[in-house]
Each structure stands twice: as C-alpha cells, then as structure tokens.
Scaffold this active site. Sequence first.
Site, PDB file in Angstrom:
ATOM      1  N   LYS A   1      10.269   5.081  -4.006  1.00  0.00           N
ATOM      2  CA  LYS A   1      11.570   5.654  -4.387  1.00  0.00           C
ATOM      3  C   LYS A   1      12.645   4.600  -4.107  1.00  0.00           C
ATOM      4  O   LYS A   1      12.520   3.499  -4.607  1.00  0.00           O
ATOM      5  CB  LYS A   1      11.757   6.984  -3.685  1.00  0.00           C
ATOM      6  CG  LYS A   1      10.682   7.993  -4.150  1.00  0.00           C
ATOM      7  CD  LYS A   1      10.775   9.364  -3.533  1.00  0.00           C
ATOM      8  CE  LYS A   1       9.564  10.203  -3.953  1.00  0.00           C
ATOM      9  NZ  LYS A   1       9.506  11.482  -3.242  1.00  0.00           N
TER      10      LYS A   1
ATOM     11  N   ARG B   1       3.905   2.840  -5.968  1.00  0.00           N
ATOM     12  CA  ARG B   1       3.634   4.170  -5.424  1.00  0.00           C
ATOM     13  C   ARG B   1       2.789   3.988  -4.171  1.00  0.00           C
ATOM     14  O   ARG B   1       1.818   3.244  -4.166  1.00  0.00           O
ATOM     15  CB  ARG B   1       2.876   5.029  -6.438  1.00  0.00           C
ATOM     16  CG  ARG B   1       3.430   4.996  -7.843  1.00  0.00           C
ATOM     17  CD  ARG B   1       2.971   6.170  -8.664  1.00  0.00           C
ATOM     18  NE  ARG B   1       3.736   7.340  -8.262  1.00  0.00           N
ATOM     19  CZ  ARG B   1       4.994   7.549  -8.613  1.00  0.00           C
ATOM     20  NH1 ARG B   1       5.651   6.691  -9.363  1.00  0.00           N
ATOM     21  NH2 ARG B   1       5.631   8.623  -8.209  1.00  0.00           N
TER      22      ARG B   1
ATOM     23  N   ASP C   1      10.875  12.719   7.301  1.00  0.00           N
ATOM     24  CA  ASP C   1      10.283  12.296   6.030  1.00  0.00           C
ATOM     25  C   ASP C   1      11.421  11.683   5.209  1.00  0.00           C
ATOM     26  O   ASP C   1      12.236  12.393   4.637  1.00  0.00           O
ATOM     27  CB  ASP C   1       9.680  13.522   5.333  1.00  0.00           C
ATOM     28  CG  ASP C   1       9.118  13.191   3.966  1.00  0.00           C
ATOM     29  OD1 ASP C   1       9.357  12.073   3.462  1.00  0.00           O
ATOM     30  OD2 ASP C   1       8.448  14.065   3.382  1.00  0.00           O
TER      31      ASP C   1
ATOM     32  N   THR D   1       7.660   7.506   1.340  1.00  0.00           N
ATOM     33  CA  THR D   1       7.004   6.929   0.170  1.00  0.00           C
ATOM     34  C   THR D   1       7.538   5.505   0.067  1.00  0.00           C
ATOM     35  O   THR D   1       8.559   5.162   0.666  1.00  0.00           O
ATOM     36  CB  THR D   1       7.371   7.669  -1.129  1.00  0.00           C
ATOM     37  OG1 THR D   1       8.797   7.634  -1.279  1.00  0.00           O
ATOM     38  CG2 THR D   1       6.916   9.119  -1.104  1.00  0.00           C
TER      39      THR D   1
ATOM     40  N   TYR E   1     -13.092  -3.320  -1.216  1.00  0.00           N
ATOM     41  CA  TYR E   1     -13.245  -2.182  -0.298  1.00  0.00           C
ATOM     42  C   TYR E   1     -12.976  -2.654   1.115  1.00  0.00           C
ATOM     43  O   TYR E   1     -13.505  -3.668   1.537  1.00  0.00           O
ATOM     44  CB  TYR E   1     -14.662  -1.589  -0.387  1.00  0.00           C
ATOM     45  CG  TYR E   1     -14.599  -0.144  -0.823  1.00  0.00           C
ATOM     46  CD1 TYR E   1     -14.041   0.812   0.033  1.00  0.00           C
ATOM     47  CD2 TYR E   1     -15.018   0.259  -2.078  1.00  0.00           C
ATOM     48  CE1 TYR E   1     -13.930   2.135  -0.377  1.00  0.00           C
ATOM     49  CE2 TYR E   1     -14.903   1.572  -2.483  1.00  0.00           C
ATOM     50  CZ  TYR E   1     -14.353   2.508  -1.623  1.00  0.00           C
ATOM     51  OH  TYR E   1     -14.234   3.802  -2.035  1.00  0.00           O
TER      52      TYR E   1
ATOM     53  N   GLU F   1     -12.436  -0.302   4.193  1.00  0.00           N
ATOM     54  CA  GLU F   1     -12.265   0.800   5.151  1.00  0.00           C
ATOM     55  C   GLU F   1     -12.104   0.266   6.566  1.00  0.00           C
ATOM     56  O   GLU F   1     -12.806  -0.660   6.973  1.00  0.00           O
ATOM     57  CB  GLU F   1     -13.484   1.733   5.092  1.00  0.00           C
ATOM     58  CG  GLU F   1     -13.420   2.666   3.907  1.00  0.00           C
ATOM     59  CD  GLU F   1     -14.650   3.544   3.794  1.00  0.00           C
ATOM     60  OE1 GLU F   1     -15.682   3.208   4.379  1.00  0.00           O
ATOM     61  OE2 GLU F   1     -14.552   4.577   3.103  1.00  0.00           O
TER      62      GLU F   1
HETATM   63  C1  LIG Z   1       8.495  12.371  -2.994  1.00  0.00           C
HETATM   64  C2  LIG Z   1       8.388  13.018  -1.693  1.00  0.00           C
HETATM   65  C3  LIG Z   1       7.158  13.181  -1.044  1.00  0.00           C
HETATM   66  C4  LIG Z   1       5.827  12.984  -1.697  1.00  0.00           C
HETATM   67  O1  LIG Z   1       5.524  11.827  -2.256  1.00  0.00           O
HETATM   68  P1  LIG Z   1       4.357  11.698  -3.322  1.00  0.00           P
HETATM   69  O2  LIG Z   1       4.174  10.230  -3.322  1.00  0.00           O
HETATM   70  O3  LIG Z   1       4.857  12.268  -4.582  1.00  0.00           O
HETATM   71  O4  LIG Z   1       3.157  12.399  -2.797  1.00  0.00           O
HETATM   72  C5  LIG Z   1       7.157  13.704   0.229  1.00  0.00           C
HETATM   73  N1  LIG Z   1       8.297  14.064   0.842  1.00  0.00           N
HETATM   74  C6  LIG Z   1       9.491  13.941   0.235  1.00  0.00           C
HETATM   75  C7  LIG Z   1      10.714  14.356   0.973  1.00  0.00           C
HETATM   76  C8  LIG Z   1       9.575  13.432  -1.043  1.00  0.00           C
HETATM   77  O5  LIG Z   1      10.762  13.354  -1.629  1.00  0.00           O
END
Ligand SMILES: *Cc1c(COP(=O)(O)O)cnc(C)c1O
Length: 439
Positions: free
Chosen positions: A226, A232, A197, A223, A52, A54
Amino acid sequence: MKKTLKEQDPEVYNIIKGEEKRQEEGLELIPSEIAASSAVIEALGSVLTNKYSEGYAGKRYYGGQEFIDDVETLAINRAKELFGVPHVNVQPYSGSPANFAVYTAICEPGDKVMGQSLPDGGHLTHGWKASATSKFFDTIQYHTDENGYLDLEEIEQLAKKHKPKMIWVGATAYVREFPFEQLSKIADEVNAYLVADIAHIAGLVIGGVHKSPVEYVHVITTTTHKTLRGPRGGMIMVTQKGLKKDSELANKIDRAVFPGLQGGPHDHQTAAIAVALGEAQKPEFKEYAKQVVKNAKALAKELKKRGVKLVTDGTDNHMLLIDCGFGRGTFLSDALEEAGITLNKNTIPRDESSPFYPSGVRLGTPFVTVRGLREKEMEKIADWICRVFEEMKEYKFPKIKEYRAKVLEKFKKDVKQNKELKKIREEVRELCKEFPLYK
Ligand SMILES: *Cc1c(COP(=O)(O)O)cnc(C)c1O
C-alpha cells in the site's frame, strides 16, 4: 527457455497489456493501491521465484541459500532501521496471513480479541464475523462515534468488561490519525497485547506524516504494497515494549509464521520488499509521503468547497470517505469508473445500508501522487467527481428491497450511454497522458 511471454502465450500477454493500459489511462484512487517502481517489479519477476527456502537465514531446511539468506537479511535490516524496531519477520505472504500469524503467536483458540468493526472501517481480520478470525477466537468489535472518530470511551468500557488478550488498532477505511497513545493506556490497564496494523499507513509512518506506533504497541503488522510502495506482501514487527512484555515474543512470531502457518517464503517477493525498503530510506520518500497527505487534504478541501459531504469533514492521512446518501456508494463508484476514475464503494460509520450497497465511497491519493499529480490536479479531480455526482443525482437507492433490481438495471443502462461521463473519460485520459506511469 528463452521465449518471451508475448511469443509463448499471447493470450496472457495481451491481458497484462490491457491492464497496463487501463492503469496508464485512468485515475486510480483506490487508497490501498499504488504503482510500485519498475525496480520493485523487476525484482518480483526474478529467478528468486524458483527457490525453496523454508526456515530462516542460517537455519533452512533446503540447500543453496547463500543469496536467499542475504536478501532476507537485507530486507529485515532495512525494515528494522526504518521503523526502529528490534525484530522483523518479512515472510508473511500478505497482510491477512501476517495478522493470523499474530493471533496464533499470542492467543490460544477461544481467547478474547478486540478490533475495529468492519462497517466502521476495520479490517476483516480484526474479528469480523465473516472472517476465520471470529471462528477461532472470541472477537469483540468496537466502533466509531457518530462523527466517524474512534469511540475511545466505548473501547475502554469494552476492554474493562471483556479483558481481551489482544487488541487491534488499525483500519482499512479510517481517515484520522490513530490514537496509539490512548489505546496503549487502555491495553496496559487490562494487561492486553496491543497490536497496530499499519497496512494502510506504513509509508506515512516512515515518511513522518503519521505518528509511529512503535513506542506504544507490542507488535506491528503491515502490508508492503500500500503506501509503502512495495510488492504485495506482509511484515510483522516486534517492538521493545513487546519484548519487555514477553522476551519470547519474537520467537513466537517467527514460529507462528513458519512452521505454524506457512511453508516456503516467497523469495522474489522478499527481494522486492528489500528494494521498496531501500527506496523508503531515500529522502525522496519523505517528500512523496508528505505530498500524499497534502494531495488528500487538497482534494478534501476542493470537494467540500463543492458541497460534498466527507466523513469527519476531512482527513489526516491519504484517504477520504465520501458520504453519498443511503446506499448510493455503488451508483457513484460505477459511474466514476465509466468516467475513468477508479475508487471503491465503502460503508460509512453508522451506515444504515449494507456492506454490499454501502452509503459511501472511499478514495485516496497514493497512486496519483506517485505519477506526479499535485494540488492543482486535485482540483480537477474534485471537479470531475462532482460532475459525475451531478449526473447521478436523480438515482436514489430504494429502501424497499423489491424495488432495487429495477432501479439498478436502469442505472446500469443509463451509465453506459451517458454522454457527460464519456466526455469526462476523455478529459481524464488527456490528463493521464501528461503524467505517464511507466513510460
Ligand atoms: C489491506 C489490509 C490488510 C490485508 O492485507 P491483504 O494483503 O489484502 O491480505 C490487513 N489489515 C488492514 C488494516 C488492511 O488495510
């Protein structure tokens, strides 16, 4: 304490083994997925999950943080260097919570926020009606034009009309380069925060095959699982431009993540992010990113040659959207799955059907690229996709709702019995054996 998973819980062990086999023997074309390296998975499965912590490095609410501080600082420093940003937060549990933290750092409840509409490729968290973001903020959605490109004219009009506090750029199903520069002009003109994003394209940005938003936006979220090829997770970055707009922005972001939205960070995940960022610093990563795009372009070319209709007629990144005809995305994604090829049904711009029965499928090349597939294999994949499409050509999705159940029922039965799909399944398995994932 020392029992293996297999000894202690064969039930879970076998499920995991089943998934491992599925990934080894099939072609994963879902563009948001990738095979993380064994090193990333090892860090993820480490004792750091026991801790933990925080707070932030040097300012924690619990003791015993010497190693946790080190790993979080390492991840932050690697991300700063790779993206060229002055501030990074690596604690968001995933992309969606990272985005929500940005809302709460920058906006008050009820503030106006603009984002790309979900059926046009935007993410739920950019203000779609089913997302909590639209409950707590006044969200305005912008769209793509009839050719599938972002409609900059509409974005400018909406921005001038609504004067949003914040504008999102980034998407989950968009195959062209994001016009960061043009959007920054629009955002600056109405004094809005521009947030990129880059969840899907982070790896391509690092690899130099997609323009970086750093110069143009105030905040970047991503993220890590990807194209970045990590576990993740999520990250939030603040740019120089962001700090210039608000010198407190970095602190606001940190406070929004913790204690605003989250409790303890996932330290095992942080360690795995550090490992992935370490991999991204190597020259091979650039080669990988280039190949991802080359493969996507090759796949687009081969599909087009065979008469397949693509949204925007091609791609700039790792992703393709196929226009399958009214409501037919489900038929094609389900039939392809039967043939060992996994992708996902998706809406296409100006889709006349619904998000549950969309007219397109979305596919991408990150996963198959890391297992070693190249242009030659893209030709094979295009062939298989077209053979599956051929098998499915008689299935039309009824416009009249009452007729749908019957058509879908027949389709489901036929797909299970289709011999050509079974034959393709075997061919796919053979190819996959040549390109092992973890073996
Ligand atoms: C995948 C994605 C997210 C969210 O990611 P999670 O890890 O699934 O919550 C946010 N924005 C875009 C553009 C994405 O492609």
